[in-house]
Write an enzyme that holds these catalytic residues in place. Structure first.
Site, PDB file in Angstrom:
ATOM      1  N   CYS A  99      26.677   7.595  49.779  1.00 30.71           N
ATOM      2  CA  CYS A  99      26.152   7.450  48.426  1.00 30.71           C
ATOM      3  C   CYS A  99      27.200   6.761  47.558  1.00 30.71           C
ATOM      4  CB  CYS A  99      25.752   8.803  47.840  1.00 30.71           C
ATOM      5  SG  CYS A  99      27.098   9.988  47.717  1.00 30.71           S
ATOM      6  N   CYS A 126      25.734  10.526  41.929  1.00 27.86           N
ATOM      7  CA  CYS A 126      25.067   9.348  42.481  1.00 27.86           C
ATOM      8  C   CYS A 126      23.590   9.440  42.140  1.00 27.86           C
ATOM      9  CB  CYS A 126      25.271   9.287  43.997  1.00 27.86           C
ATOM     10  SG  CYS A 126      24.519  10.672  44.886  1.00 27.86           S
ATOM     11  N   HIS A 180      27.712  15.340  41.477  1.00 26.71           N
ATOM     12  CA  HIS A 180      28.776  15.743  42.396  1.00 26.71           C
ATOM     13  C   HIS A 180      29.698  16.785  41.783  1.00 26.71           C
ATOM     14  CE1 HIS A 180      28.615  11.624  44.695  1.00 26.71           C
ATOM     15  NE2 HIS A 180      27.489  12.304  44.767  1.00 26.71           N
ATOM     16  N   HIS A 197      24.354  17.164  44.284  1.00 26.89           N
ATOM     17  CA  HIS A 197      24.583  16.512  45.583  1.00 26.89           C
ATOM     18  C   HIS A 197      26.037  16.720  45.972  1.00 26.89           C
ATOM     19  CE1 HIS A 197      24.393  12.737  48.326  1.00 26.89           C
ATOM     20  NE2 HIS A 197      23.932  13.797  48.947  1.00 26.89           N
ATOM     21  N   THR A 254      28.521  31.580  49.682  1.00 28.10           N
ATOM     22  CA  THR A 254      29.027  30.902  48.481  1.00 28.10           C
ATOM     23  C   THR A 254      27.899  30.195  47.748  1.00 28.10           C
ATOM     24  OG1 THR A 254      31.259  30.594  49.358  1.00 28.10           O
ATOM     25  CG2 THR A 254      30.535  29.050  47.660  1.00 28.10           C
ATOM     26  N   TYR A 257      32.252  40.546  38.795  1.00 27.23           N
ATOM     27  CA  TYR A 257      32.231  40.043  40.160  1.00 27.23           C
ATOM     28  C   TYR A 257      31.369  40.946  41.048  1.00 27.23           C
ATOM     29  CZ  TYR A 257      36.080  37.014  38.737  1.00 27.23           C
ATOM     30  OH  TYR A 257      36.845  36.062  38.097  1.00 27.23           O
ATOM     31  N   ASN A 268      24.886  41.239  48.394  1.00 22.69           N
ATOM     32  CA  ASN A 268      25.942  41.884  49.180  1.00 22.69           C
ATOM     33  C   ASN A 268      26.895  42.596  48.226  1.00 22.69           C
ATOM     34  OD1 ASN A 268      28.011  42.681  50.871  1.00 22.69           O
ATOM     35  ND2 ASN A 268      28.067  40.774  52.034  1.00 22.69           N
ATOM     36  N   ASN A 291      33.551  26.482  42.800  1.00 19.35           N
ATOM     37  CA  ASN A 291      32.409  25.927  42.070  1.00 19.35           C
ATOM     38  C   ASN A 291      32.690  24.493  41.601  1.00 19.35           C
ATOM     39  OD1 ASN A 291      30.147  25.481  40.458  1.00 19.35           O
ATOM     40  ND2 ASN A 291      30.975  26.641  38.735  1.00 19.35           N
ATOM     41  N   CYS A 307      30.489  29.729  35.965  1.00 23.40           N
ATOM     42  CA  CYS A 307      31.466  30.677  36.507  1.00 23.40           C
ATOM     43  C   CYS A 307      32.347  31.271  35.415  1.00 23.40           C
ATOM     44  CB  CYS A 307      32.306  30.025  37.601  1.00 23.40           C
ATOM     45  SG  CYS A 307      33.100  28.486  37.142  1.00 23.40           S
ATOM     46  N   HIS A 308      32.362  30.664  34.219  1.00 25.74           N
ATOM     47  CA  HIS A 308      33.129  31.240  33.111  1.00 25.74           C
ATOM     48  C   HIS A 308      32.502  32.547  32.619  1.00 25.74           C
ATOM     49  CE1 HIS A 308      30.008  28.741  31.220  1.00 25.74           C
ATOM     50  NE2 HIS A 308      30.070  29.584  30.201  1.00 25.74           N
ATOM     51  N   SER A 321      35.432  43.903  36.212  1.00 25.96           N
ATOM     52  CA  SER A 321      34.633  45.105  35.934  1.00 25.96           C
ATOM     53  C   SER A 321      35.143  45.870  34.720  1.00 25.96           C
ATOM     54  CB  SER A 321      34.619  46.022  37.158  1.00 25.96           C
ATOM     55  OG  SER A 321      33.987  45.386  38.250  1.00 25.96           O
ATOM     56  N   GLU A 335      29.568  30.770  23.224  1.00 25.67           N
ATOM     57  CA  GLU A 335      28.236  31.230  23.597  1.00 25.67           C
ATOM     58  C   GLU A 335      27.826  32.468  22.793  1.00 25.67           C
ATOM     59  OE1 GLU A 335      27.574  31.631  27.783  1.00 25.67           O
ATOM     60  OE2 GLU A 335      28.331  29.629  28.234  1.00 25.67           O
TER      61      GLU A 335
END
Length: 230
Positions: free
Chosen positions: A51, A70, A75, A134, A144, A163, A172, A186, A194-195, A200, A221
């Site tokens: 690509c 692409c 990406h 992609h 993951t 987490y 899991n 990520n 992921c931010h 816990s 946010e």
């Protein structure tokens, strides 16, 4: 097709055979040197497929954000490494493309629109499409990938999750460490949020863009969500 064999000497004798092998070596070197000029430059690292990768840079309230992708999909979103951010959580500047604005494929255009809305008009995010991805990490069947997709779909703007809670959501409950590893890998920051993953005990935890960046994004946010509630 051009036949190089017609230019080589006849190997009718021992000496002729040596000349033939020598000439063959020269032609191999010639074609090896020519090969990079004959093959177009493409990015083959993404998903194992060929690509053409495009890049753009956005000037945002948290600095310059690099995006790449692409025609097939996005990406990467790469946040700046910075030790200083705007005071407070208010967006102090627009989010606009400052490099690579010409001929952006659709996934990059969608990514640009999404990031602009994230920083400047969060109320419009729900009406915008998430660009296709992609990247090999998001194409392989793995825990993951499951974690990242779960985070994208289940943890909304202005929310936070631990987490362990994210491990539970991904199927899991004992995989909190694996969730941490997934956050570090990520490739699509902000869109895959992921931010929003914290420890816990309520501590903010680590972040690829740095702790200041994570704190700013969570504050941004929270403030925007409170405004939308009125």
């Amino acid at each position: 097709m051009f036949q190089m064999w017609t230019l080589l000497p006849k190997a009718s004798s021992f000496r002729g055979k040596k000349m033939w092998l020598c000439e063959l070596g020269r032609w191999r070197l010639f074609f090896s040197a020519m090969a990079p000029r004959l093959i177009p430059r493409v990015n083959s690292k993404v998903g194992g497929s060929m690509c053409e990768e495009k890049h753009a840079v956005l000037l945002s309230p948290v600095g310059k954000i690099e995006i790449s992708g692409c025609e097939t999909g996005l990406h990467e979103i790469k946040l700046p490494k910075t030790s200083m951010l705007p005071s407070g959580a208010e967006a102090s500047a627009a989010c606009e493309v400052c490099e690579g604005a010409e001929e952006m494929p659709e996934p990059l255009e969608q990514c640009t629109a999404w990031l602009r809305a994230y920083f400047c008009e969060p109320a419009t995010l729900a009406n915008l499409p998430v660009p296709a991805f992609h990247h090999p990490l998001l194409q392989q069947d793995s825990f993951t990938r499951q974690v990242l997709w779960t985070l994208l779909n289940d943890v909304k703007f202005g929310e936070a999750v631990s987490y362990k809670e994210l491990a539970d959501l991904a199927g899991n409950s004992r995989a909190a460490r694996a969730v941490g590893a997934a956050m570090r890998r990520n490739p699509i920051a902000l869109i895959i949020p992921c931010h929003r993953v914290i420890r816990s005990g309520g501590k903010i935890g680590n972040y690829g863009g740095g702790r200041l960046m994570k704190e700013w994004l969570l504050s941004h946010e929270k403030l925007q969500k409170e405004k939308l509630a009125y």
